[in-house]
Scaffold this motif. Structure first.
Motif, PDB file in Angstrom:
ATOM      1  N   LEU A 109      -4.413   1.372  -1.477  1.00  0.00           N
ATOM      2  CA  LEU A 109      -3.371   1.531  -0.466  1.00  0.00           C
ATOM      3  C   LEU A 109      -3.978   1.130   0.766  1.00  0.00           C
ATOM      4  CD1 LEU A 109      -0.504   2.271   0.040  1.00  0.00           C
ATOM      5  CD2 LEU A 109      -1.135   4.762  -0.189  1.00  0.00           C
ATOM      6  N   VAL A 110      -3.467   0.056   1.409  1.00  0.00           N
ATOM      7  CA  VAL A 110      -3.986  -0.240   2.774  1.00  0.00           C
ATOM      8  C   VAL A 110      -2.818   0.125   3.761  1.00  0.00           C
ATOM      9  CG1 VAL A 110      -4.522  -2.001   4.230  1.00  0.00           C
ATOM     10  CG2 VAL A 110      -5.121  -2.218   1.749  1.00  0.00           C
TER      11      VAL A 110
ATOM     12  N   GLY B 272     -12.796  -5.639 -16.643  1.00  0.00           N
ATOM     13  CA  GLY B 272     -11.389  -5.860 -17.447  1.00  0.00           C
ATOM     14  C   GLY B 272     -10.191  -4.714 -16.587  1.00  0.00           C
ATOM     15  N   ALA B 273     -11.039  -4.156 -15.394  1.00  0.00           N
ATOM     16  CA  ALA B 273      -9.626  -3.287 -14.486  1.00  0.00           C
ATOM     17  C   ALA B 273      -8.802  -4.382 -13.920  1.00  0.00           C
ATOM     18  CB  ALA B 273     -10.508  -2.466 -13.896  1.00  0.00           C
ATOM     19  N   ARG B 274      -7.550  -3.843 -13.790  1.00  0.00           N
ATOM     20  CA  ARG B 274      -6.584  -4.438 -13.023  1.00  0.00           C
ATOM     21  C   ARG B 274      -6.421  -3.875 -11.619  1.00  0.00           C
ATOM     22  NH1 ARG B 274      -2.583  -7.484 -14.948  1.00  0.00           N
ATOM     23  NH2 ARG B 274      -0.820  -8.013 -13.237  1.00  0.00           N
ATOM     24  N   ILE B 275      -6.676  -4.571 -10.645  1.00  0.00           N
ATOM     25  CA  ILE B 275      -6.839  -4.196  -9.296  1.00  0.00           C
ATOM     26  C   ILE B 275      -5.674  -4.813  -8.463  1.00  0.00           C
ATOM     27  CG2 ILE B 275      -8.077  -4.034  -7.050  1.00  0.00           C
ATOM     28  CD1 ILE B 275     -10.798  -4.103  -8.624  1.00  0.00           C
ATOM     29  N   SER B 276      -4.929  -3.953  -7.751  1.00  0.00           N
ATOM     30  CA  SER B 276      -3.958  -4.519  -6.996  1.00  0.00           C
ATOM     31  C   SER B 276      -3.952  -3.626  -5.384  1.00  0.00           C
ATOM     32  CB  SER B 276      -2.440  -3.813  -7.622  1.00  0.00           C
ATOM     33  OG  SER B 276      -2.361  -4.157  -8.970  1.00  0.00           O
ATOM     34  N   LEU B 277      -3.511  -4.684  -4.575  1.00  0.00           N
ATOM     35  CA  LEU B 277      -3.318  -4.148  -3.108  1.00  0.00           C
ATOM     36  C   LEU B 277      -1.964  -3.795  -2.748  1.00  0.00           C
ATOM     37  CD1 LEU B 277      -5.567  -6.826  -1.198  1.00  0.00           C
ATOM     38  CD2 LEU B 277      -6.541  -4.657  -2.298  1.00  0.00           C
ATOM     39  N   VAL B 278      -2.032  -2.564  -2.098  1.00  0.00           N
ATOM     40  CA  VAL B 278      -0.531  -2.189  -1.758  1.00  0.00           C
ATOM     41  C   VAL B 278      -0.714  -2.095  -0.411  1.00  0.00           C
ATOM     42  CG1 VAL B 278       1.218  -0.293  -2.000  1.00  0.00           C
ATOM     43  CG2 VAL B 278      -0.047  -0.891  -4.210  1.00  0.00           C
ATOM     44  N   CYS B 279      -0.077  -2.727   0.234  1.00  0.00           N
ATOM     45  CA  CYS B 279      -0.021  -3.034   1.587  1.00  0.00           C
ATOM     46  C   CYS B 279       1.031  -2.506   2.565  1.00  0.00           C
ATOM     47  CB  CYS B 279      -0.468  -4.322   2.008  1.00  0.00           C
ATOM     48  SG  CYS B 279      -1.862  -4.912   0.895  1.00  0.00           S
ATOM     49  N   HIS B 280       1.094  -1.613   3.175  1.00  0.00           N
ATOM     50  CA  HIS B 280       2.310  -1.275   3.963  1.00  0.00           C
ATOM     51  C   HIS B 280       2.005  -1.475   5.803  1.00  0.00           C
ATOM     52  CE1 HIS B 280       4.417   2.108   6.425  1.00  0.00           C
ATOM     53  NE2 HIS B 280       5.555   1.444   5.719  1.00  0.00           N
ATOM     54  N   SER B 281       3.404  -2.002   6.125  1.00  0.00           N
ATOM     55  CA  SER B 281       3.353  -2.409   7.379  1.00  0.00           C
ATOM     56  C   SER B 281       2.420  -3.175   7.894  1.00  0.00           C
ATOM     57  CB  SER B 281       3.523  -1.217   8.168  1.00  0.00           C
ATOM     58  OG  SER B 281       4.104  -1.435   9.590  1.00  0.00           O
ATOM     59  N   TYR B 282       1.367  -2.748   9.127  1.00  0.00           N
ATOM     60  CA  TYR B 282       0.546  -3.584   9.565  1.00  0.00           C
ATOM     61  C   TYR B 282      -0.805  -3.852   8.641  1.00  0.00           C
ATOM     62  CZ  TYR B 282      -3.121  -5.633  12.742  1.00  0.00           C
ATOM     63  OH  TYR B 282      -4.059  -6.478  13.551  1.00  0.00           O
ATOM     64  N   GLY B 283      -0.831  -3.022   7.455  1.00  0.00           N
ATOM     65  CA  GLY B 283      -1.630  -3.016   6.407  1.00  0.00           C
ATOM     66  C   GLY B 283      -1.564  -4.546   5.785  1.00  0.00           C
TER      67      GLY B 283
ATOM     68  N   LEU C  83       3.311  -6.320  -0.608  1.00  0.00           N
ATOM     69  CA  LEU C  83       3.607  -6.127   0.650  1.00  0.00           C
ATOM     70  C   LEU C  83       4.871  -5.182   1.024  1.00  0.00           C
ATOM     71  CD1 LEU C  83       3.021  -9.787   1.747  1.00  0.00           C
ATOM     72  CD2 LEU C  83       1.169  -8.130   1.591  1.00  0.00           C
ATOM     73  N   VAL C  84       4.842  -4.115   1.518  1.00  0.00           N
ATOM     74  CA  VAL C  84       6.154  -3.221   1.974  1.00  0.00           C
ATOM     75  C   VAL C  84       6.033  -3.118   3.277  1.00  0.00           C
ATOM     76  CG1 VAL C  84       6.484  -2.352  -0.393  1.00  0.00           C
ATOM     77  CG2 VAL C  84       4.881  -1.311   1.531  1.00  0.00           C
ATOM     78  N   GLY C  85       7.307  -3.077   3.902  1.00  0.00           N
ATOM     79  CA  GLY C  85       7.475  -2.844   5.411  1.00  0.00           C
ATOM     80  C   GLY C  85       6.680  -3.906   6.125  1.00  0.00           C
ATOM     81  N   SER C  86       6.809  -5.080   5.739  1.00  0.00           N
ATOM     82  CA  SER C  86       5.679  -6.007   6.369  1.00  0.00           C
ATOM     83  C   SER C  86       6.363  -6.556   7.407  1.00  0.00           C
ATOM     84  CB  SER C  86       5.253  -7.055   5.193  1.00  0.00           C
ATOM     85  OG  SER C  86       4.285  -7.980   6.030  1.00  0.00           O
ATOM     86  N   PRO C  87       5.623  -6.936   8.648  1.00  0.00           N
ATOM     87  CA  PRO C  87       6.041  -7.669   9.653  1.00  0.00           C
ATOM     88  C   PRO C  87       5.426  -9.134   9.676  1.00  0.00           C
ATOM     89  CG  PRO C  87       4.074  -6.490  10.514  1.00  0.00           C
ATOM     90  CD  PRO C  87       4.483  -6.008   9.113  1.00  0.00           C
ATOM     91  N   GLY C  88       4.944  -9.304   8.596  1.00  0.00           N
ATOM     92  CA  GLY C  88       4.262 -10.681   8.250  1.00  0.00           C
ATOM     93  C   GLY C  88       2.645 -10.355   7.918  1.00  0.00           C
TER      94      GLY C  88
END
Length: 368
Positions: A163-164, A243-254, A272-277
């Motif tokens: 979580l970023v 073997g692990a699955r890694i996901s980035l969950v990036c909020h807003s400026y993250g 990407l959630v709530g992303s300005p770009g």
């Protein structure tokens, strides 16, 4: 862009969390009265903003120019003394307990130093992180602070979410970021098939920009953060295995941070959630092998942020194409009707879909 779920101090110092403000108004971040930014760019008055393409650029330039000439942020918070971070060897599954113990001890020392400096708020924040139940991969109590915290059994996890956070996230506001990570961890535990082990890594590994500052409109902080996020992913691979699955969950400026880190990164998904770009014009331009997802809540004021790249005083302002637009090319998923701080709200469509993405249940992800 702020982290979720977000809290604000209402008049008189009382805290309002995702509901009514203590002064009787609506939510400050996720509702219809989203402060100065929402009054300028959000709500029903946003129609003229969306229609007037030329005025978007002029207004944004005026906003940033005003921030350069007349800084809007509050007085700089005095530095509170803290020890240098613990010196640790390479992170591996076998060394996790040693790293956790060393970083908790460092947080405890930081708490004592903050208390001696009469900074009770920082002392309390550090003391909570020093609790025996906290699993800290990294801790640095200096300045605004850095924390990388693990929720779950990282060494045995099959699915790992990183979580970023967005703007205004530091040790003094870490509680709200931890709350978002905890909500995602609980949701993963509920939705995971039998035998699937999950972990969430709350990564406050960079100096986040202030929501009311020039830094929040440029990629500068994201570019500084990118090498550190890449290093974290490399550490996670060493700990959890290929073997692990890694996901980035990036909020807003993250999401700008994730965009600047994505090229060649060994992750399976970037949400990407709530992303300005992201600073890129298309998902393909991120040059990642992972699937790129995007979502925006129906009441998120970020919808009305101008999606452009503007050269202003030699600095690029703005983050390019809207990630939920067809032109960007991400996999757009349903986030419900929540606001900017509601993506990790228990029971929300966004949290349910984020858990599906992390678990690799891509066919179950719902779309608007």
């Amino acid at each position: 862009m702020g982290s979720a779920p977000k809290y604000h101090r209402a008049a008189g110092g009382r805290r309002a969390a995702g509901g009514r403000r203590a002064d009787g108004g609506r939510r400050a971040d996720g509702g219809r009265r989203a402060g100065w930014w929402h009054r300028a760019f959000g709500g029903r008055r946003a129609g003229w903003w969306r229609r007037a393409g030329r005025w978007r650029r002029a207004a944004l330039a005026a906003l940033v120019t005003g921030a350069v000439v007349l800084p809007l942020s509050a007085a700089v918070r005095p530095d509170t003394p803290a020890p240098v971070p613990a010196s640790l060897g390479p992170l591996r599954a076998a060394t996790l307990d040693e790293a956790y113990a060393a970083n908790r001890a460092n947080a405890a020392e930081a708490s004592r130093m903050a208390a001696a400096h009469h900074d009770r708020s920082r002392a309390a924040a550090d003391r909570r992180l020093a609790a025996p139940t906290r699993h800290l991969l990294h801790f640095d109590g200096r300045g605004s602070g850095r924390v990388t915290e693990v929720l779950g059994d990282l060494a045995r996890a099959d699915r790992v979410a990183v979580l970023v956070p967005g703007s205004d996230t530091g040790l003094d506001t870490y509680g709200r970021f931890h709350g978002a990570a905890s909500a995602l961890h609980r949701q993963l535990a509920r939705q995971a098939p039998a035998g699937t082990r999950t972990a969430v890594v709350a990564w406050l590994g960079y100096e986040t920009p202030g929501t009311v500052s020039t830094t929040v409109t440029t990629t500068g902080r994201a570019e500084q953060a990118a090498p550190h996020l890449r290093a974290l992913v490399a550490d996670l691979r060493a700990i959890s295995g290929e073997g692990a699955r890694i996901s980035l969950v990036c909020h807003s400026y993250g999401s700008v941070v994730c965009g600047r880190s994505a090229a060649g990164l060994d992750v399976d998904d970037i949400a990407l959630v709530g992303s300005p770009g992201t600073g890129a014009d298309t998902a393909a331009a991120l040059r990642t092998r992972g699937r790129v997802w995007a979502a925006r809540g129906g009441d998120d004021w970020v919808e009305n942020v101008p999606h452009l790249d503007l050269d202003l005083f030699g600095t690029t302002v703005g983050f390019g194409t809207d990630p939920v637009s067809p032109a960007f090319g991400a996999r757009v998923f349903a986030a419900g009707d929540g606001g900017h701080s509601d993506y990790f709200r228990p029971g929300s469509a966004s949290l349910t879909n984020l858990a599906r993405i992390v678990l690799g249940e891509t066919k179950a992800v719902t779309h608007d």
